[in-house]
Scaffold this motif. Structure first.
Motif, PDB file in Angstrom:
ATOM      1  N   ALA A 215       0.831  -1.199   0.000  1.00 26.71           N
ATOM      2  CA  ALA A 215       0.000   0.000   0.000  1.00 26.71           C
ATOM      3  C   ALA A 215       0.870   1.255   0.000  1.00 26.71           C
ATOM      4  CB  ALA A 215      -0.931  -0.005   1.214  1.00 26.71           C
TER       5      ALA A 215
ATOM      6  N   ARG B  24      -5.484   2.495   2.279  1.00 28.26           N
ATOM      7  CA  ARG B  24      -5.223   1.661   1.097  1.00 28.26           C
ATOM      8  C   ARG B  24      -5.049   0.203   1.487  1.00 28.26           C
ATOM      9  NH1 ARG B  24      -3.073   3.130  -4.068  1.00 28.26           N
ATOM     10  NH2 ARG B  24      -4.134   5.069  -3.531  1.00 28.26           N
TER      11      ARG B  24
ATOM     12  N   VAL C  99       0.773   4.368  -2.617  1.00 24.08           N
ATOM     13  CA  VAL C  99       0.437   5.717  -2.150  1.00 24.08           C
ATOM     14  C   VAL C  99       1.617   6.666  -2.353  1.00 24.08           C
ATOM     15  CG1 VAL C  99      -0.146   7.099  -0.106  1.00 24.08           C
ATOM     16  CG2 VAL C  99      -1.340   4.933  -0.530  1.00 24.08           C
TER      17      VAL C  99
END
Length: 173
Positions: free
Chosen positions: A18, A39, A22
């Protein structure tokens, strides 16, 4: 959304995956651990159970360097001296296509001055350079040092090409 795993080790992997997404999408400095947690479909305190924001970046970068090293080692298992460089190029092109976020993250990290990040980038690039140089030397390629530098420089140009969406920059061999 990152696939949800249940074990602690798997959750760490989910968090790093994640973070790669991101950080690559919005940049390390603008991203928050809350966005990473969202996320990964976990709580922000759970992220802090494993990582600070900086240690999360360092882990994400290490994942990206390990992917390159693993791909290049796989090439070494099957390539002949004549196909070695082409094998490395194809392996890297595969990484660019399948894991472009990791490469974008590396590109961003080149400008980050925090010591842990710089050290991770220096060590990762040094390991890849050594791997390629040793392979070229063992294949008895002429001027292995220069060819290694040229290969790495071409890889950086491929990174820029992918990042700005300008495939004409990619050099074909």
């Amino acid at each position: 959304m990152v696939k949800k795993n249940t074990s602690s080790a798997s959750r760490r992997t989910d968090i790093v995956s994640a973070a790669i997404e991101v950080f690559a999408e919005i940049g390390y400095y603008r991203a928050t651990t809350a966005q990473v947690a969202e996320r990964a479909a976990i709580s922000q305190p759970y992220v802090y159970r494993f990582f600070t924001k900086e240690s999360l970046l360092v882990e994400a970068l290490e994942v990206s360097w390990q992917r390159i090293e693993t791909a290049f080692r796989q090439v070494l298992e099957s390539a002949s001296p004549d196909t070695l460089e082409r094998g490395f190029i194809e392996a890297y092109e595969g990484i660019l296509a399948a894991h472009g976020s990791e490469i974008l993250l590396q590109m961003q990290a080149q400008t980050i001055r925090e010591e842990a990040v710089r050290k991770t980038m220096q060590e990762g690039m040094s390991r890849v350079k050594r791997l390629v140089l040793n392979a070229f030397e063992e294949a008895e390629m002429e001027d292995a040092e220069r060819r290694t530098s040229d290969f790495l420089a071409r890889g950086m140009l491929c990174n820029v090409s992918m990042a700005i969406g300008l495939p004409d920059l990619m050099l074909k061999k």
